[in-house]
Design a protein around this motif. Structure first.
Motif, PDB file in Angstrom:
ATOM      1  N   HIS A 150     -31.018 -83.704  19.431  1.00 50.50           N
ATOM      2  CA  HIS A 150     -29.649 -84.206  19.429  1.00 50.50           C
ATOM      3  C   HIS A 150     -28.730 -83.078  19.897  1.00 50.50           C
ATOM      4  N   TYR A 151     -27.758 -83.432  20.731  1.00 45.97           N
ATOM      5  CA  TYR A 151     -26.752 -82.452  21.134  1.00 45.97           C
ATOM      6  C   TYR A 151     -25.542 -82.599  20.218  1.00 45.97           C
ATOM      7  N   CYS A 152     -25.195 -81.509  19.571  1.00 43.69           N
ATOM      8  CA  CYS A 152     -24.034 -81.474  18.693  1.00 43.69           C
ATOM      9  C   CYS A 152     -22.834 -80.970  19.491  1.00 43.69           C
ATOM     10  N   SER A 153     -21.746 -81.716  19.482  1.00 44.30           N
ATOM     11  CA  SER A 153     -20.556 -81.298  20.232  1.00 44.30           C
ATOM     12  C   SER A 153     -19.416 -80.855  19.318  1.00 44.30           C
ATOM     13  N   THR A 154     -19.709 -80.612  18.048  1.00 41.61           N
ATOM     14  CA  THR A 154     -18.696 -80.135  17.111  1.00 41.61           C
ATOM     15  C   THR A 154     -18.223 -78.746  17.544  1.00 41.61           C
ATOM     16  N   ALA A 168     -30.141 -79.435  18.580  1.00 41.20           N
ATOM     17  CA  ALA A 168     -31.010 -79.344  17.403  1.00 41.20           C
ATOM     18  C   ALA A 168     -32.208 -80.241  17.705  1.00 41.20           C
ATOM     19  N   THR A 173     -31.275 -82.350  26.039  1.00 40.20           N
ATOM     20  CA  THR A 173     -32.106 -82.681  24.900  1.00 40.20           C
ATOM     21  C   THR A 173     -33.534 -83.025  25.314  1.00 40.20           C
ATOM     22  N   TRP A 196     -27.587 -72.755  20.388  1.00 43.33           N
ATOM     23  CA  TRP A 196     -26.132 -72.768  20.440  1.00 43.33           C
ATOM     24  C   TRP A 196     -25.751 -72.298  21.840  1.00 43.33           C
ATOM     25  N   ASN A 207     -19.985 -75.261  16.965  1.00 40.30           N
ATOM     26  CA  ASN A 207     -21.393 -75.503  16.638  1.00 40.30           C
ATOM     27  C   ASN A 207     -22.097 -76.262  17.765  1.00 40.30           C
ATOM     28  N   GLU A 208     -21.593 -76.116  18.992  1.00 41.42           N
ATOM     29  CA  GLU A 208     -22.147 -76.847  20.122  1.00 41.42           C
ATOM     30  C   GLU A 208     -23.562 -76.383  20.426  1.00 41.42           C
ATOM     31  N   GLN A 258     -33.202 -74.662  17.471  1.00 35.96           N
ATOM     32  CA  GLN A 258     -31.746 -74.765  17.499  1.00 35.96           C
ATOM     33  C   GLN A 258     -31.254 -73.906  18.645  1.00 35.96           C
TER      34      GLN A 258
END
Length: 97
Positions: A26-30, A37, A1, A52, A33-34, A50
């Protein structure tokens, strides 16, 4: 990030715009959807990034929305740091539409 934050700061300087908020990342770990953003607010609008990173190949989407003129080539040079296999772009002049 931190790399995304640094990249957005360098972008803002390169296009001679004024940063008013951020940048934030922010790092999304879902699952599914990793990725990162990142966004910043400019006095002339915003920039967002963004990434991915778990996609094959990884995928990046970038937006620079501004009412201040800038040279697309300046942005392309910075985007080349991501070593893209290919990219496409679209510039919309809202003053002419």
């Amino acid at each position: 990030t931190e790399q995304a934050i640094d990249w957005l700061r360098r972008l803002v300087r390169a296009v001679d715009m004024e940063l008013v908020v951020g940048p934030y990342a922010h790092y999304c770990s879902t699952p599914g959807n990793e990725g990162i953003a990142a966004v910043c607010c400019l006095s002339t609008s915003h920039a967002s990034l963004q990434v991915w990173d778990k996609e094959d190949p990884p995928y990046l989407n970038f937006d620079l929305y501004s009412c201040k003129c800038f040279q697309p080539e300046t942005v392309f040079k910075l985007l080349s740091e991501f070593d893209p296999a290919f990219f496409s772009w679209k510039m919309i002049d809202r003053n002419e539409s």
